[in-house]
Design an enzyme around this catalytic site. Structure first.
Site, PDB file in Angstrom:
ATOM      1  N   GLU A  34       0.859  -1.197   0.000  1.00  0.00           N
ATOM      2  CA  GLU A  34       0.000   0.000   0.000  1.00  0.00           C
ATOM      3  C   GLU A  34       0.893   1.244   0.000  1.00  0.00           C
ATOM      4  OE1 GLU A  34      -3.180   1.146  -0.211  1.00  0.00           O
ATOM      5  OE2 GLU A  34      -2.361   3.123   0.283  1.00  0.00           O
ATOM      6  N   GLN A  35       0.533   2.194  -0.864  1.00  0.00           N
ATOM      7  CA  GLN A  35       1.395   3.377  -0.998  1.00  0.00           C
ATOM      8  C   GLN A  35       1.368   4.304   0.227  1.00  0.00           C
ATOM      9  OE1 GLN A  35      -0.046   5.600  -4.381  1.00  0.00           O
ATOM     10  NE2 GLN A  35      -2.027   6.037  -3.450  1.00  0.00           N
ATOM     11  N   ARG A 108     -17.019   4.060   6.581  1.00  0.00           N
ATOM     12  CA  ARG A 108     -15.934   3.388   5.837  1.00  0.00           C
ATOM     13  C   ARG A 108     -14.786   2.971   6.758  1.00  0.00           C
ATOM     14  NH1 ARG A 108     -15.213   4.148   0.061  1.00  0.00           N
ATOM     15  NH2 ARG A 108     -17.242   4.736  -0.719  1.00  0.00           N
ATOM     16  N   TYR A 218     -28.137   8.368   4.810  1.00  0.00           N
ATOM     17  CA  TYR A 218     -28.443   7.197   5.637  1.00  0.00           C
ATOM     18  C   TYR A 218     -27.631   7.259   6.933  1.00  0.00           C
ATOM     19  CZ  TYR A 218     -24.390   5.471   2.879  1.00  0.00           C
ATOM     20  OH  TYR A 218     -23.190   5.336   2.234  1.00  0.00           O
ATOM     21  N   ASP A 304     -11.880  -1.238  -8.309  1.00  0.00           N
ATOM     22  CA  ASP A 304     -11.905  -0.055  -9.181  1.00  0.00           C
ATOM     23  C   ASP A 304     -10.792  -0.080 -10.223  1.00  0.00           C
ATOM     24  OD1 ASP A 304     -14.081   0.946  -7.882  1.00  0.00           O
ATOM     25  OD2 ASP A 304     -13.128   2.800  -7.199  1.00  0.00           O
TER      26      ASP A 304
HETATM   27  C1  LIG Z   1     -19.261   9.214  -3.530  1.00  0.00           C
HETATM   28  C2  LIG Z   1     -19.029   7.736  -3.559  1.00  0.00           C
HETATM   29  C3  LIG Z   1     -19.914   6.901  -2.895  1.00  0.00           C
HETATM   30  C4  LIG Z   1     -19.751   5.512  -2.956  1.00  0.00           C
HETATM   31  N1  LIG Z   1     -20.637   4.717  -2.294  1.00  0.00           N
HETATM   32  C5  LIG Z   1     -20.497   3.381  -2.358  1.00  0.00           C
HETATM   33  C6  LIG Z   1     -21.419   2.519  -1.677  1.00  0.00           C
HETATM   34  O1  LIG Z   1     -22.343   2.981  -1.011  1.00  0.00           O
HETATM   35  N2  LIG Z   1     -21.236   1.175  -1.784  1.00  0.00           N
HETATM   36  C7  LIG Z   1     -20.202   0.618  -2.502  1.00  0.00           C
HETATM   37  O2  LIG Z   1     -20.091  -0.622  -2.554  1.00  0.00           O
HETATM   38  N3  LIG Z   1     -19.314   1.404  -3.151  1.00  0.00           N
HETATM   39  C8  LIG Z   1     -19.432   2.766  -3.094  1.00  0.00           C
HETATM   40  N4  LIG Z   1     -18.534   3.566  -3.728  1.00  0.00           N
HETATM   41  C9  LIG Z   1     -17.448   2.947  -4.510  1.00  0.00           C
HETATM   42  C10 LIG Z   1     -16.314   2.462  -3.630  1.00  0.00           C
HETATM   43  O3  LIG Z   1     -15.868   3.496  -2.775  1.00  0.00           O
HETATM   44  C11 LIG Z   1     -15.145   1.991  -4.481  1.00  0.00           C
HETATM   45  O4  LIG Z   1     -15.609   1.202  -5.545  1.00  0.00           O
HETATM   46  C12 LIG Z   1     -14.187   1.153  -3.649  1.00  0.00           C
HETATM   47  O5  LIG Z   1     -13.717   1.913  -2.556  1.00  0.00           O
HETATM   48  C13 LIG Z   1     -13.024   0.688  -4.511  1.00  0.00           C
HETATM   49  O6  LIG Z   1     -12.108  -0.013  -3.725  1.00  0.00           O
HETATM   50  P1  LIG Z   1     -10.705  -0.430  -4.313  1.00  0.00           P
HETATM   51  O7  LIG Z   1     -10.003  -1.118  -3.197  1.00  0.00           O
HETATM   52  O8  LIG Z   1     -10.879  -1.131  -5.602  1.00  0.00           O
HETATM   53  O9  LIG Z   1      -9.974   0.944  -4.667  1.00  0.00           O
HETATM   54  P2  LIG Z   1      -9.495   2.101  -3.691  1.00  0.00           P
HETATM   55  O10 LIG Z   1     -10.418   2.266  -2.550  1.00  0.00           O
HETATM   56  O11 LIG Z   1      -9.227   3.298  -4.552  1.00  0.00           O
HETATM   57  O12 LIG Z   1      -8.120   1.565  -3.099  1.00  0.00           O
HETATM   58  C14 LIG Z   1      -6.937   1.562  -3.860  1.00  0.00           C
HETATM   59  C15 LIG Z   1      -5.752   1.515  -2.901  1.00  0.00           C
HETATM   60  O13 LIG Z   1      -4.563   1.390  -3.670  1.00  0.00           O
HETATM   61  C16 LIG Z   1      -3.596   2.290  -3.196  1.00  0.00           C
HETATM   62  N5  LIG Z   1      -2.726   2.597  -4.328  1.00  0.00           N
HETATM   63  C17 LIG Z   1      -3.029   3.337  -5.427  1.00  0.00           C
HETATM   64  N6  LIG Z   1      -1.971   3.388  -6.266  1.00  0.00           N
HETATM   65  C18 LIG Z   1      -0.974   2.668  -5.681  1.00  0.00           C
HETATM   66  C19 LIG Z   1       0.369   2.342  -6.067  1.00  0.00           C
HETATM   67  N7  LIG Z   1       0.898   2.788  -7.216  1.00  0.00           N
HETATM   68  N8  LIG Z   1       1.109   1.574  -5.232  1.00  0.00           N
HETATM   69  C20 LIG Z   1       0.581   1.112  -4.062  1.00  0.00           C
HETATM   70  N9  LIG Z   1      -0.675   1.394  -3.646  1.00  0.00           N
HETATM   71  C21 LIG Z   1      -1.450   2.158  -4.445  1.00  0.00           C
HETATM   72  C22 LIG Z   1      -4.409   3.487  -2.695  1.00  0.00           C
HETATM   73  O14 LIG Z   1      -3.684   4.248  -1.754  1.00  0.00           O
HETATM   74  C23 LIG Z   1      -5.620   2.801  -2.080  1.00  0.00           C
HETATM   75  O15 LIG Z   1      -5.402   2.448  -0.740  1.00  0.00           O
HETATM   76  C24 LIG Z   1     -18.660   4.962  -3.676  1.00  0.00           C
HETATM   77  C25 LIG Z   1     -17.750   5.795  -4.310  1.00  0.00           C
HETATM   78  C26 LIG Z   1     -17.925   7.173  -4.261  1.00  0.00           C
HETATM   79  C27 LIG Z   1     -16.939   8.068  -4.956  1.00  0.00           C
END
Ligand SMILES: Cc1cc2nc3c(=O)[nH]c(=O)nc-3n(C[C@H](O)[C@H](O)[C@H](O)COP(=O)(O)OP(=O)(O)OC[C@H]3O[C@@H](n4cnc5c(N)ncnc54)[C@H](O)[C@@H]3O)c2cc1C
Length: 399
Positions: A34-35, A108, A218, A304
């Protein structure tokens, strides 16, 4: 491929932690990079559908999440301009009966803390913070991962890119196309419940649908806080990454005032009760069309990094959690080559996440509709009732 060689997971958000947990539970060693200096999540709420909750329950996290979160009794959809109720969906016990798990709304930080706690208990998981992936060298034995400000490289045979919207793994191995700036913005706040106008102190999810905007709220933390999100279409607003972080509190307040001045007075009272807004530009990608967009050889994308979506179905994290469970399930099949196991993961996932991405975009159009589309939506909600709002295809399965 022996299961003792650590699988490298880049990114320790919800998706990366879920992947480390799912793989660790099945006895696989994982290195999670993790960065950031610490694992953290935005100060906001998140909705977890029964599809995600079933997975989390299977990992033993149901009780702590239920204790930390709220199980809303209903989803109530209203018009943002006059407060009229357009439709209602019973949740609470009805969801548990129908889907075997509740719909939970959680802070969260509580979700992240629960996942991190479970991962930390696994001896097979090594958590490396302050590791920003900056490069990837492919050699005959696998990869060498390069990290910013680290002189040594880290070997890996299997790599999961769970590094979010602007994924370095995706850019390096898959494609360099940037995500799509939607022109939509999310303004988020968490309010102590005692500061919330009385009529909003409910154990329900509220959605207020207006022209080119909607509002969602909510409760989280057992009703201690109200999570509030105002979602606005402002296609002319500059939407390069990082802009939102620079937006001042005064500018954000002005954005919101302009966008919501025609809404129902009670809703404006709620919006005005907030001091600390934060703004996010919303990005997504075209819905997936092929498993090769999730897996290439021994590199897989998850969450994502693979399929960012608009938050209008509240499923981005849910899909990341499902991805993690699915990856671990296919990885178990040791009779297959590593590449085949990864491919099976992508084949099992891409159509479902593609459908969710499409539906999230569609919800944006419906929530923000005007004119004939709004009339059609309201008629469908009136005639279809709760059935029109429910989504058994989404909530009834987790893969
Ligand atoms: C306004 C809003 C509301 C939302 N509401 C919901 C909801 O109600 N329910 C739901 O299911 N989803 C919701 N989402 C979507 C959800 O937040 C995301 O889909 C989810 O957090 C994605 O998780 P992830 O782990 O894939 O990516 P991220 O949460 O973006 O995590 C990526 C991680 O990788 C790390 N990283 C990035 N680049 C590097 C690198 N080069 N080297 C090392 N580490 C790195 C980052 O620091 C981060 O910790 C919402 C999103 C938004 C914007």
């Amino acid at each position: 491929m022996s299961s003792v060689e650590p699988i490298a997971v880049v990114g320790g958000g919800i998706g990366g932690l879920a992947a480390a947990l799912a793989l660790g539970r099945a006895g696989n060693a994982v290195n999670l990079y993790e960065q950031a200096d610490a694992f953290s999540e935005a100060g906001a709420g998140i909705g977890l559908g029964p599809n995600a909750m079933r997975v989390l329950q299977a990992w033993g996290l149901g009780p702590s999440l239920q204790e930390a979160g709220c199980a809303p009794q209903r989803l109530i959809a209203r018009h943002a301009d006059n407060g009229r109720i357009v439709g209602q969906l019973p949740m609470g016990q009805s969801f548990i009966t129908a889907y075997g798990a509740p719909y939970l709304t959680v802070h969260r930080a509580d979700l992240q803390h629960t996942l991190l706690g479970a991962v930390s208990q696994q001896t097979s998981a090594t958590l490396l913070t302050h590791h920003h992936l900056s490069g990837l060298v492919n050699d005959t034995h696998g990869f060498e991962l390069q990290f910013k400000d680290k002189s040594n490289t880290y070997p890996a045979h299997i790599l999961i890119g769970a590094d979010g919207l602007h994924s370095a793994v995706r850019t390096t191995v898959f494609d360099k196309t940037p995500p799509n700036a939607s022109g939509h913005w999310a303004y988020r706040a968490l309010l102590p419940m005692h500061e919330v106008p009385q009529s909003f102190r409910q154990m329900d999810i509220g959605i207020w649908m207006g022209t080119r905007l909607h509002v969602v709220h909510y409760p989280v933390r057992g009703g201690e806080f109200l999570n509030l999100v105002v979602l606005i279409e402002s296609p002319n607003q500059a939407s390069q990454p990082g802009w939102d972080v620079l937006r001042s509190a005064a500018q954000i307040t002005e954005d919101l005032k302009q966008a919501t001045h025609n809404t129902y007075a009670e809703l404006q009272d709620l919006i005005h009760a907030v001091n600390g807004w934060r703004a996010w530009c919303l990005f997504d990608r075209e819905p997936l069309e092929h498993p090769s967009q999730m897996v290439k050889g021994s590199v897989a994308l998850l969450g994502d990094a693979a399929h960012p979506m608009l938050p209008y179905l509240a499923q981005g994290a849910g899909m990341a959690i499902e991805d993690a469970a699915c990856f671990a399930m296919h990885w178990k099949n040791a009779s297959l080559s590593a590449e085949q196991r990864l491919l099976n993961y992508a084949q099992a996932r891409w159509q479902r996440v593609s459908r969710v991405q499409q539906r999230a975009r569609r919800n944006g159009q419906l929530f923000h509709a005007d004119g004939l589309l709004r009339l059609a939506r309201d008629t469908a909600m009136k005639l279809g009732g709760a059935r029109w709002m429910d989504m058994p295809w989404l909530y009834g399965t987790s893969n």
